[in-house]
Motif scaffolding. Sequence first.
Motif, PDB file in Angstrom:
ATOM      1  N   TRP A   1       0.791  -1.217   0.000  1.00 13.98           N
ATOM      2  CA  TRP A   1       0.000   0.000   0.000  1.00 13.98           C
ATOM      3  C   TRP A   1       0.831   1.279   0.000  1.00 13.98           C
ATOM      4  O   TRP A   1       0.439   2.258  -0.644  1.00 13.98           O
ATOM      5  N   PRO A   2       1.982   1.355   0.684  1.00 17.06           N
ATOM      6  CA  PRO A   2       2.772   2.593   0.627  1.00 17.06           C
ATOM      7  C   PRO A   2       3.170   2.996  -0.789  1.00 17.06           C
ATOM      8  O   PRO A   2       3.327   4.187  -1.069  1.00 17.06           O
ATOM      9  N   VAL A   3       3.311   2.023  -1.679  1.00 16.83           N
ATOM     10  CA  VAL A   3       3.643   2.347  -3.068  1.00 16.83           C
ATOM     11  C   VAL A   3       2.473   3.072  -3.729  1.00 16.83           C
ATOM     12  O   VAL A   3       2.649   4.081  -4.424  1.00 16.83           O
ATOM     13  N   ILE A   4       1.252   2.566  -3.498  1.00 15.15           N
ATOM     14  CA  ILE A   4       0.063   3.205  -4.066  1.00 15.15           C
ATOM     15  C   ILE A   4      -0.109   4.599  -3.485  1.00 15.15           C
ATOM     16  O   ILE A   4      -0.440   5.564  -4.201  1.00 15.15           O
ATOM     17  N   GLU A   5       0.122   4.749  -2.181  1.00 13.13           N
ATOM     18  CA  GLU A   5       0.022   6.071  -1.553  1.00 13.13           C
ATOM     19  C   GLU A   5       1.024   7.043  -2.173  1.00 13.13           C
ATOM     20  O   GLU A   5       0.705   8.215  -2.425  1.00 13.13           O
ATOM     21  N   GLY A   6       2.251   6.552  -2.423  1.00  9.48           N
ATOM     22  CA  GLY A   6       3.263   7.409  -3.037  1.00  9.48           C
ATOM     23  C   GLY A   6       2.868   7.844  -4.436  1.00  9.48           C
ATOM     24  O   GLY A   6       3.038   9.016  -4.812  1.00  9.48           O
ATOM     25  N   TRP A   7       2.349   6.903  -5.222  1.00 13.37           N
ATOM     26  CA  TRP A   7       1.878   7.235  -6.568  1.00 13.37           C
ATOM     27  C   TRP A   7       0.743   8.250  -6.504  1.00 13.37           C
ATOM     28  O   TRP A   7       0.727   9.231  -7.262  1.00 13.37           O
ATOM     29  N   ALA A   8      -0.206   8.021  -5.605  1.00  8.42           N
ATOM     30  CA  ALA A   8      -1.359   8.908  -5.512  1.00  8.42           C
ATOM     31  C   ALA A   8      -0.933  10.315  -5.118  1.00  8.42           C
ATOM     32  O   ALA A   8      -1.389  11.312  -5.704  1.00  8.42           O
ATOM     33  N   LYS A   9      -0.066  10.413  -4.138  1.00  9.37           N
ATOM     34  CA  LYS A   9       0.389  11.728  -3.683  1.00  9.37           C
ATOM     35  C   LYS A   9       1.072  12.490  -4.802  1.00  9.37           C
ATOM     36  O   LYS A   9       0.868  13.699  -4.962  1.00  9.37           O
ATOM     37  N   ALA A  10       1.880  11.783  -5.603  1.00 10.81           N
ATOM     38  CA  ALA A  10       2.621  12.450  -6.676  1.00 10.81           C
ATOM     39  C   ALA A  10       1.734  12.785  -7.866  1.00 10.81           C
ATOM     40  O   ALA A  10       1.758  13.909  -8.384  1.00 10.81           O
ATOM     41  N   THR A  11       0.931  11.845  -8.297  1.00 14.04           N
ATOM     42  CA  THR A  11       0.179  12.047  -9.538  1.00 14.04           C
ATOM     43  C   THR A  11      -1.071  12.889  -9.352  1.00 14.04           C
ATOM     44  O   THR A  11      -1.603  13.434 -10.325  1.00 14.04           O
ATOM     45  N   LEU A  12      -1.557  13.012  -8.109  1.00 13.74           N
ATOM     46  CA  LEU A  12      -2.722  13.848  -7.854  1.00 13.74           C
ATOM     47  C   LEU A  12      -2.340  15.242  -7.371  1.00 13.74           C
ATOM     48  O   LEU A  12      -3.206  16.043  -7.032  1.00 13.74           O
ATOM     49  N   SER A  13      -1.057  15.530  -7.358  1.00  6.99           N
ATOM     50  CA  SER A  13      -0.567  16.848  -6.967  1.00  6.99           C
ATOM     51  C   SER A  13      -0.770  17.825  -8.123  1.00  6.99           C
ATOM     52  O   SER A  13      -1.118  17.426  -9.242  1.00  6.99           O
ATOM     53  N   PRO A  14      -0.536  19.131  -7.901  1.00 10.38           N
ATOM     54  CA  PRO A  14      -0.686  20.108  -8.992  1.00 10.38           C
ATOM     55  C   PRO A  14       0.157  19.793 -10.222  1.00 10.38           C
ATOM     56  O   PRO A  14      -0.243  20.129 -11.342  1.00 10.38           O
ATOM     57  N   LYS A  15       1.308  19.167 -10.023  1.00 11.33           N
ATOM     58  CA  LYS A  15       2.124  18.834 -11.190  1.00 11.33           C
ATOM     59  C   LYS A  15       1.840  17.417 -11.703  1.00 11.33           C
ATOM     60  O   LYS A  15       2.583  16.897 -12.536  1.00 11.33           O
TER      61      LYS A  15
END
Length: 791
Positions: free
Chosen positions: A45-59
Amino acid sequence: MGPIGAWGGARHPEEVDPAAKIVKAESRRSNSAPDPGAPELGGGWPVIEGWAKATLSPKGPLLWQTLLHKSACLSCAWGTGGQNGGFRDELGEPLQRCLKSVEAISAELQPAVIQEVFGQRSLQELQRLTSQEADRLGRLSHPLILREGRSHYERLSWDDVLELAEAAFRHPPERVASYSSGRSSNEAAYLLQLLLRAWGSNNLADCSDLCHAPSTVGLSEVFGSGTSMVSLESLRQAECVVLVGSNAPANHPRLMNELIRLRERGGSVIVINPVLEVGLLRFGSPAFPIKSMLRGSEIASLFLQPVPGSDTAVFLGLQKALLEAGSIQWDFLKSHTENWQAVVEPLQATSWESICACCGLSREELEHAAAVIARSSGVVFAWAMGITHHANGTANVHAIANTALLSGNVGRPGAGTMPIRGHSNVQGFGSMGVTVKLRAAMQQALEALLGRPLSRVPGYDTRALIEAAEAGDVDTLLCLGGNLWGANPDSEQARHALGRIDTVMYLATKPNQGHFHGLAARQTLVLPVFNRFETPHRTTTESGNNFVRLNEPGTTHLEQADLISEVGFLAELARRLMGNDPIDWGRLQDPVYVRQLIARTVPGYGPIAEIDATRREFSVEGRVFEQPSFPTPSGKARMEPTPLPALQLPEPDHFGGLAPGESGLVLALITARSYGQHNTVVYKVGDAYRGMPHRQTILMNRADLARSGLAAHQRVTVQGEAGQLEGIEIIPGEIREGAALMFYPEVNAIIRAPADPRSGTPGFKRVPVLVRGGIRPVAAPGAASAGAGAG
């Protein structure tokens, strides 16, 4: 979690003698259990959280655009991207991006903050930044110079840069050197070595000198080729993988997909590592969201925890077990190898007692592992820097190669030796000739191209470069990426050595600590370049499995930036220095022409001449061996004897001793990256998988704490041969008794790592340190402990 031990989780437990005195991993772990709350699997799950945090950010939209770009992944050398698209590997497999790739790209998509940082912050302020803080300053966007005696970097024009660079190169060639990182392109690497060699210098130090040089040297001596002999397609035909000295879940996450597939088809994974990494027990891969992501997939069918630095002994034990079980492939050995007698005869004379005393494993454990190897139809031996980062790193590689040959596991699909490279194009740099050990065929081709002999003066590898600079023998250093200061042991020695060089030039996309600590005597230039996915022309890279990818041009998100391509800078510098002699250096501004020269002079790279027209990516010729015929003078593999290493640790007196009543002990320190780290660049401070919440920690075995009088979470001083670090928190963890682990590059400040004499690579994975706990006061009868109840 299923039992993982000497046979825990193995496919054939019924074949193990139940009376055998096998030490299971559970029994070792009982003395080194992690604190409550530690993850039960790697990835997940930490991998999915990392992806979500990065890809759902303003950039996020720009990040997705970059992930889909037809260019090779910036992170490790396992390789993905290129003409198949950003998410596909060479076999067309989808979903081939990992969180490390996201972290690396996100860092490159930062805004430029040059004026704020370099115009207002003094050098003293910049030197207080951590690796993570330096990386988060943003992207470099304009050329900068720090002049002798100044406290701030200043901007300058590219015309001024090139004028200074040209003047800096006009020294005797043996006093000019380069250092390079593996994140750049094949074209830039080729130009770098061509420039240096045409100028008369062989001083081509490279980051590979600090990591896999023992693999290149050792494999070349045995097989005549220094890279992996296993393609991705071949790996998928293996029935067993022996994974040694690798934390693949953190550093090469997509390799885990192949290990998951291997276990699913009934194969075995033998892991050999002093640290019981949770991701090597179970790993949750996002590539398999239903069957693996949340509950995890079992990875290790067998997990052995040897003494750090004893890998040669481990493989001698495997060889001896194969020999005594009648599992040596004698016909293969006699037909396809030479010098095998020099390996087998000492093996027969080496006692089990000496092998087991050296590696700390039992005879039964080694015999069981050898039995798994013997019954497997094809075995791939894979390793990372846990093998190469030793004073006998080349001998370790020889021992692995010998084991592969004795068991007949080379020269056919599904079998072979596979070093797991780090930087995404570090192997490409070696192919392009960025090495002090230039292959004879390429040397001859370059001499034909240049129309004159190359210098025969031996060049400096990375450690030799630091020593030469410290002695005042280097005037100019050109760094193509990397962090030379941060990557070396003994940080103070590196700082002092670089400070004796007249001019240091750093070509980089982002600031790093080396730009603030690795300063030249007279002038330090920090020069901004395009990264791989924004370079305005096509480039190529080579994966650790010999696959060459073509990267499409891109654009930068930086507005009003004054960047240059690495190819453009190197070609223009060469033109200013040498004009049209002996080749038209100005024409090398065209990367298509560079690729034509590569095709003419780099062995195995013929197809690159047509890659612009065909867009056809390729595997380098002559490296993947599907028949037992090797590029050696005899066509046979030449086996190399490997003596047992001497692994004694010094007494505390070596470090000045312990005071009367002081708790502490000497340990074999392993330096390592955290899970949120790429080489010297730290993306995340903590390492949740190892239970290490910050950088100032030391991972220790609970049994070592008990015998030394130290305690979990106590703050201690860790003393090495180059200095000491104070306030280090002890973290109890799953590490071999007698060993400890701390994070690189911070720990480089206190260590002097002995170098492997055959490759020059420092022994970062076995460094003696004294852990000092201070003098504990004796409590009066009935008195409470001084720290009891503290919040």
